[in-house]
Every structure is written in structure tokens, then in C-alpha cells.
Design a protein around this motif. Structure first.
Motif, PDB file in Angstrom:
ATOM      1  N   LEU A   1       0.834  -1.209   0.000  1.00 18.59           N
ATOM      2  CA  LEU A   1       0.000   0.000   0.000  1.00 18.59           C
ATOM      3  C   LEU A   1       0.860   1.247   0.000  1.00 18.59           C
ATOM      4  O   LEU A   1       0.588   2.215  -0.735  1.00 18.59           O
ATOM      5  N   SER A   2       1.904   1.244   0.822  1.00 16.85           N
ATOM      6  CA  SER A   2       2.793   2.412   0.909  1.00 16.85           C
ATOM      7  C   SER A   2       3.518   2.652  -0.411  1.00 16.85           C
ATOM      8  O   SER A   2       3.706   3.794  -0.829  1.00 16.85           O
ATOM      9  N   ALA A   3       3.919   1.562  -1.067  1.00 18.06           N
ATOM     10  CA  ALA A   3       4.616   1.694  -2.344  1.00 18.06           C
ATOM     11  C   ALA A   3       3.713   2.309  -3.406  1.00 18.06           C
ATOM     12  O   ALA A   3       4.150   3.141  -4.213  1.00 18.06           O
ATOM     13  N   ALA A   4       2.441   1.902  -3.399  1.00 18.45           N
ATOM     14  CA  ALA A   4       1.502   2.463  -4.376  1.00 18.45           C
ATOM     15  C   ALA A   4       1.309   3.959  -4.143  1.00 18.45           C
ATOM     16  O   ALA A   4       1.285   4.754  -5.093  1.00 18.45           O
ATOM     17  N   LEU A   5       1.172   4.361  -2.873  1.00 13.18           N
ATOM     18  CA  LEU A   5       1.012   5.774  -2.560  1.00 13.18           C
ATOM     19  C   LEU A   5       2.281   6.555  -2.874  1.00 13.18           C
ATOM     20  O   LEU A   5       2.225   7.700  -3.361  1.00 13.18           O
ATOM     21  N   LYS A   6       3.438   5.950  -2.610  1.00 17.85           N
ATOM     22  CA  LYS A   6       4.712   6.619  -2.916  1.00 17.85           C
ATOM     23  C   LYS A   6       4.834   6.863  -4.410  1.00 17.85           C
ATOM     24  O   LYS A   6       5.322   7.914  -4.849  1.00 17.85           O
ATOM     25  N   SER A   7       4.387   5.880  -5.194  1.00 18.98           N
ATOM     26  CA  SER A   7       4.425   6.040  -6.648  1.00 18.98           C
ATOM     27  C   SER A   7       3.597   7.241  -7.091  1.00 18.98           C
ATOM     28  O   SER A   7       4.014   8.012  -7.959  1.00 18.98           O
ATOM     29  N   ARG A   8       2.449   7.402  -6.469  1.00 17.40           N
ATOM     30  CA  ARG A   8       1.622   8.568  -6.810  1.00 17.40           C
ATOM     31  C   ARG A   8       2.274   9.865  -6.344  1.00 17.40           C
ATOM     32  O   ARG A   8       2.164  10.892  -7.007  1.00 17.40           O
ATOM     33  N   ASP A   9       2.931   9.815  -5.200  1.00 16.91           N
ATOM     34  CA  ASP A   9       3.671  10.988  -4.735  1.00 16.91           C
ATOM     35  C   ASP A   9       4.729  11.390  -5.746  1.00 16.91           C
ATOM     36  O   ASP A   9       4.871  12.574  -6.080  1.00 16.91           O
ATOM     37  N   GLU A  10       5.480  10.423  -6.231  1.00 14.06           N
ATOM     38  CA  GLU A  10       6.569  10.704  -7.164  1.00 14.06           C
ATOM     39  C   GLU A  10       6.059  11.262  -8.478  1.00 14.06           C
ATOM     40  O   GLU A  10       6.744  12.046  -9.136  1.00 14.06           O
ATOM     41  N   ARG A  11       4.845  10.855  -8.856  1.00 12.47           N
ATOM     42  CA  ARG A  11       4.257  11.359 -10.103  1.00 12.47           C
ATOM     43  C   ARG A  11       3.391  12.592  -9.873  1.00 12.47           C
ATOM     44  O   ARG A  11       2.741  13.088 -10.792  1.00 12.47           O
ATOM     45  N   LEU A  12       3.372  13.069  -8.626  1.00 14.72           N
ATOM     46  CA  LEU A  12       2.633  14.282  -8.251  1.00 14.72           C
ATOM     47  C   LEU A  12       1.136  14.156  -8.520  1.00 14.72           C
ATOM     48  O   LEU A  12       0.474  15.132  -8.907  1.00 14.72           O
ATOM     49  N   ILE A  13       0.579  12.963  -8.307  1.00 13.57           N
ATOM     50  CA  ILE A  13      -0.855  12.777  -8.550  1.00 13.57           C
ATOM     51  C   ILE A  13      -1.552  12.172  -7.334  1.00 13.57           C
ATOM     52  O   ILE A  13      -2.677  11.701  -7.439  1.00 13.57           O
ATOM     53  N   ARG A  14      -0.890  12.191  -6.182  1.00 10.44           N
ATOM     54  CA  ARG A  14      -1.527  11.628  -4.995  1.00 10.44           C
ATOM     55  C   ARG A  14      -2.658  12.523  -4.529  1.00 10.44           C
ATOM     56  O   ARG A  14      -2.505  13.747  -4.401  1.00 10.44           O
TER      57      ARG A  14
END
Length: 508
Positions: free
Chosen positions: A9-22
Motif C-alpha cells: 500500500l505504501s509503495a503504491a502511494l509513494k508512486s503517486r507521490d513521485e508522479r505528483l498525482i496523490r
């Protein structure tokens, strides 16, 4: 929580953070002070009824006299719900529909409808920008993926091509043994575009003459604003008898909650037997039904017509004004969608809501008179997206997207904007302290490379509010242009003095 699940779950959210779409819930109190005047250009409260003293008094009065207001007791299939049944009957009359069925939200209604009505062998053709709820409904239906087909946004020619291709190898569609459902929105929530509903209905009826083509229209963002007494664009065009199902929601312009599907008695009966989003959920509270009824009172007595007229004038005003400013702003930095650039060339501030409303009444009355005489309405000429015949409404909607690669930067700038700090921006309308609240929109909510700040105009806005917004947009653009110039100067200087390699290393 198991560490493996936590890591995933954290990895999925981190991915969105990195793409600036969280996505995050807005924490308004942390960014706006009590001294600031807040101008909201984000919510779907298009008629500003949530702030209406008239509606507030009406709702409180109705609640005080209603026999039941707390809860609803359970699913509609478990408990008697006279208030719900009464509202459904009323909405049948108001919208000129054969049957109405209430859902807890527009999302639930779309999921319920698209998950069970299309039968085995049927096909759903949907506009590529259709709402996520329709996608969720289709995914849970009995149809395979190859029977769920998108067509280019608002393109009648693309819709026609898709149906023609299906008919070329599907004899069951050609002979009427299977059905084609076409899903569109009358007004699209992220782009502010109007569907060419008349042309779509004409196309479906012409290509599927055996009557096995069915158009479904989501009117969530047009309810309360467009058409006679806010009945929507289907009613404005006199298409009530040609549309298989209409969805109207109460949580946007009407400042209530819930939704209604308008269809036939047979479809209603089927939904209450098979639609899981209707069956397995507690019904709308009685208080919600009472509140929705009060909102429809304001539509029926004409109170909201003045609000809608003011809103439409503001839409034209804003588009004309922003277009004049965009002439001095690079389109790579900020631009309007093509449909608004086209509108701006046709519109002038003198065009009034009265002329718009009269034109819609004429359309409705002329088609109604033909139906009353037992004749079919004259079909409009076919046209692809971009042609006048496929765009019956030549004015901007209350939803105006500002396309930019830097929507977060623009939104943050507007929230902190202080006109007095920008000497090059006129401050005639600006209060001492103001917070301009907008929202950046990113993929996957919108298609790739179409990030934007979505402006929603409200009836409660004034021209002064719009001018403050324009001032903020211009000031942001000026800042970005100046920053680009500085970067260019820095590049030229470094390249000359130290060379390209050194300049690039300094940036890294």
C-alpha cells in the motif's frame, strides 16, 4: 497490519507521490486565515443554493412539519418509504418521465444501471470522457470487455463509424436480437463540453432502425441550470421520449443529496430486483428527501431561473475576458480548450441569458408541437464533432478548464494571491485580503497531458469575483514568463562563460 500489505500500500502511494498525482483531502483551515475573504471556484454548487437563506428557511420549515425526518429505516425493499415514493412520483411529472427511481448518489445510480440492464450479447458504446461511475458499472456487468467500446469525445461521426463496424459482423444487432446502449453526459464535468444530444439520438435511430439502440444521458452537471426550469438539456431539446434513461443528481446545483434515474416502469422494476447498489444499501434519509423536495420547489416556482441567468452571463464574461488576456500568454504555459477558443470568437458580452433561454424554449416548443400533431421532430443534419450541427449550444458552460502543465503551481499561487503585491495588475476590485480557492486536476482523473485548473463558476459570484480571479491568473502567468526569461538569460550567460557541460552540471 501485515508488513507485506503495508509495504504494498505504501509503495503504491509513494508512486503517486513521485508522479505528483496523490490525492489528499483539502485542509482548508490550514491555508486560509480568518481575516481572508474566500472565493470558491472549486465546488459544484453552481446555483449557490447551499448558501441560500430562502432554501435554508424552506428546508428547516419542511423538516419541522414532516412526520419522519431521522434515518430511513433500511433498504427501500425492507421498509415503507412514503416520502421517497412521493418524490419519485413528483419527479416523473416534473421531468415528463414514465418512471423514476431514487438512488443514494449519481455514482450508485450509474453503477446500478450499467451493471444489470445490458444483457448478454448487448454492447455499450460510451464517450471516452464518460464518468468513472459508468466504467465501474460496465466492469461489473455481464458483458465482455470487447462489448464495451469507447468513441471519440462528442464525435457523432466516430459513434456512427463504431455502430457501422459492429453491424458489419454482428447479425444479432442488425436483426434487433441484441441491443446497443450509448452512454453520454449532457455536460461533461472536467471539460465543460455539451454533448450533441440531438445528433446522437438521430444517429442511433438511423443506424438501428429496429429500435434496439438506447441512449442514456447523465445530466448531473446540467440539472437545475439548463432547460425549462432547470430540467436539463434533454428537456431543452425536447428529447424526453427518445432517451432511454436520464440521470439527475441532487448534490450539485440543488444543494441536496441523492439522485434519480428517469426511465420506464419495466426498467425500474428490473433495477429494484437486480441493481445491487439499490437493493443492498440503506435508502436516503427522510431528511435528505425533504431537502431535495425543497430544492425542486425552487426550480418549479422559477426562483432558480434568475440565478441560472446570472450564472450564464458570468460564464460568457469570464471566457471573453480570459481570452483577451491569453493573447499575451504563451499557449504552452496556459490555454483554453479548443471548444472555448471557438466559443470566444462567437460570443460577446452583450449576449444575454434571456436570448439563450428564449432560443431553448423555441426549440422545445417547436418539437413539442410536432409531437402533439403526431409527427416526429425534424431531425437535425448529421455532423461530426466540431461542426455546428453537432454542437447545439454555442455558449460556454459554468465549467471552464484552464489547461496548463503546472496546475499545482497556478492553484497554489491563486490561493496566496495578494493583488496589492502585484503593481502590474489592476486592483480596482480586490479586497484587502482574499483567498482564491481552485483545484489542480491531474491524470488519471483527466487524460494524460491535459492537466488543468478546473474553474467552476457559481451564481453567487459577481463580476468583481471574476475580475479578482483573472488578476490572479495574469499575475501568475507574468511570474512564470519572467522566470523563464531569467532562466534563459542564465543559460546564455553560463553557456558563454563556462560552456554547456558546466551549466548542466550546475543544474544537476
Amino acid at each position: 497490519m501485515n508488513k507485506v500489505l503495508e509495504q504494498k500500500l505504501s509503495a503504491a502511494l509513494k508512486s503517486r507521490d513521485e508522479r505528483l498525482i496523490r490525492r489528499r483531502l483539502p485542509e482548508f483551515s490550514q491555508i486560509v486565515t480568518s481575516q481572508q475573504s474566500v472565493i470558491d471556484f472549486t465546488s459544484n454548487d453552481y446555483l449557490s443554493l447551499s448558501q441560500s437563506p430562502t432554501l435554508r428557511r424552506a428546508v428547516l420549515g419542511a423538516l419541522s412539519s414532516a412526520p419522519d425526518i431521522l434515518g430511513s429505516g433500511g433498504s427501500r425493499l425492507l421498509v415503507s418509504a412514503p416520502a421517497h415514493s412521493a418524490l419519485e412520483a413528483r419527479l416523473c411529472r416534473f421531468f415528463d418521465a414514465k418512471a423514476a427511481i431514487l438512488f443514494n448518489s449519481g455514482f450508485d445510480a450509474n453503477v446500478g444501471l450499467f451493471s444489470v440492464i445490458p444483457q448478454s450479447g448487448d454492447v455499450v458504446i460510451y464517450d471516452e470522457l464518460i464518468h468513472a461511475s459508468v466504467h465501474d458499472g460496465m466492469r461489473t456487468s455481464r458483458l465482455p470487455r470487447d462489448s464495451l467500446i469507447s468513441f471519440a469525445h462528442n464525435s457523432v461521426s466516430a459513434l456512427r463509424h463504431t455502430i457501422r463496424r459492429l453491424l458489419s459482423y454482428r447479425d444479432d444487432l442488425k436483426t434487433g436480437k441484441s441491443s446497443v446502449f450509448v452512454a453520454v453526459e449532457s455536460l461533461y464535468s472536467m471539460d465543460g463540453t455539451f454533448a450533441p444530444l440531438s445528433d446522437i439520438a438521430d444517429c442511433v435511430e438511423e443506424m438501428l432502425p429496429l429500435g434496439n439502440g438506447y441512449v442514456i444521458v447523465d445530466e448531473a452537471h446540467s440539472t437545475g441550470i439548463y432547460g425549462p426550469k432547470g430540467r436539463g438539456l434533454v428537456a431543452a431539446l425536447g428529447l424526453e421520449k427518445r432517451i432511454f434513461a436520464r440521470l439527475h443528481t441532487f448534490g450539485k446545483s440543488l444543494a441536496a443529496s441523492g439522485a434519480v434515474l428517469l426511465t420506464t416502469e419495466l426498467v425500474k422494476d428490473y433495477l429494484l430486483n437486480y441493481a445491487r447498489s439499490f437493493i443492498y444499501t440503506t435508502a436516503l434519509t427522510n431528511a435528505s428527501v425533504v431537502a431535495a423536495g425543497c430544492s425542486f420547489d425552487m426550480l418549479e416556482d422559477g426562483t432558480t431561473e434568475g440565478l441560472a441567468a446570472h450564472l450564464m452571463k458570468l460564464c460568457s464574461y469570464f471566457v471573453n475576458r480570459i481570452c483577451s488576456h491569453l493573447k499575451d500568454i504563451p499557449p504552452t504555459l496556459l490555454r483554453l480548450p479548443v471548444h472555448l477558443e471557438e466559443y470566444s470568437s462567437r460570443l460577446s458580452e452583450s449576449q444575454s441569458q434571456e436570448a439563450w433561454h428564449i432560443s431553448l424554449r423555441k426549440v422545445d416548443q417547436s418539437e413539442k408541437s410536432l409531437r402533439d400533431d403526431g409527427r416526429q421532430p425534424v431531425k437535425s443534419p448529421q455532423g461530426s464533432a466540431g461542426t455546428p450541427s453537432s454542437r447545439p449550444f454555442q455558449f460556454p458552460s459554468q465549467i471552464i478548464p484552464l489547461l496548463t502543465a503546472e496546475p499545482r503551481s497556478l492553484s497554489a499561487f491563486l490561493l496566496a494571491f495578494s493583488p496589492s503585491d502585484h503593481s502590474s495588475v489592476k486592483t480596482q476590485y480586490a479586497p484587502a485580503s482574499v483567498a482564491i480557492y481552485t483545484k489542480p486536476i491531474f491524470p488519471p482523473t483527466v487524460p494524460r497531458e491535459t492537466s488543468r485548473v478546473r474553474i467552476c463558476l457559481h451564481a453567487g459570484h459577481t463580476r468583481e469575483d471574476v475580475e479578482i480571479l483573472l488578476q490572479g491568473i495574469v499575475a501568475w502567468a507574468q511570474r512564470e514568463i519572467e522566470a523563464a526569461r531569467c532562466d534563459g538569460k542564465e543559460w546564455n550567460q553560463m553557456a558563454t562563460e563556462l560552456g554547456v557541460r558546466t551549466w548542466m552540471e550546475s543544474k544537476l
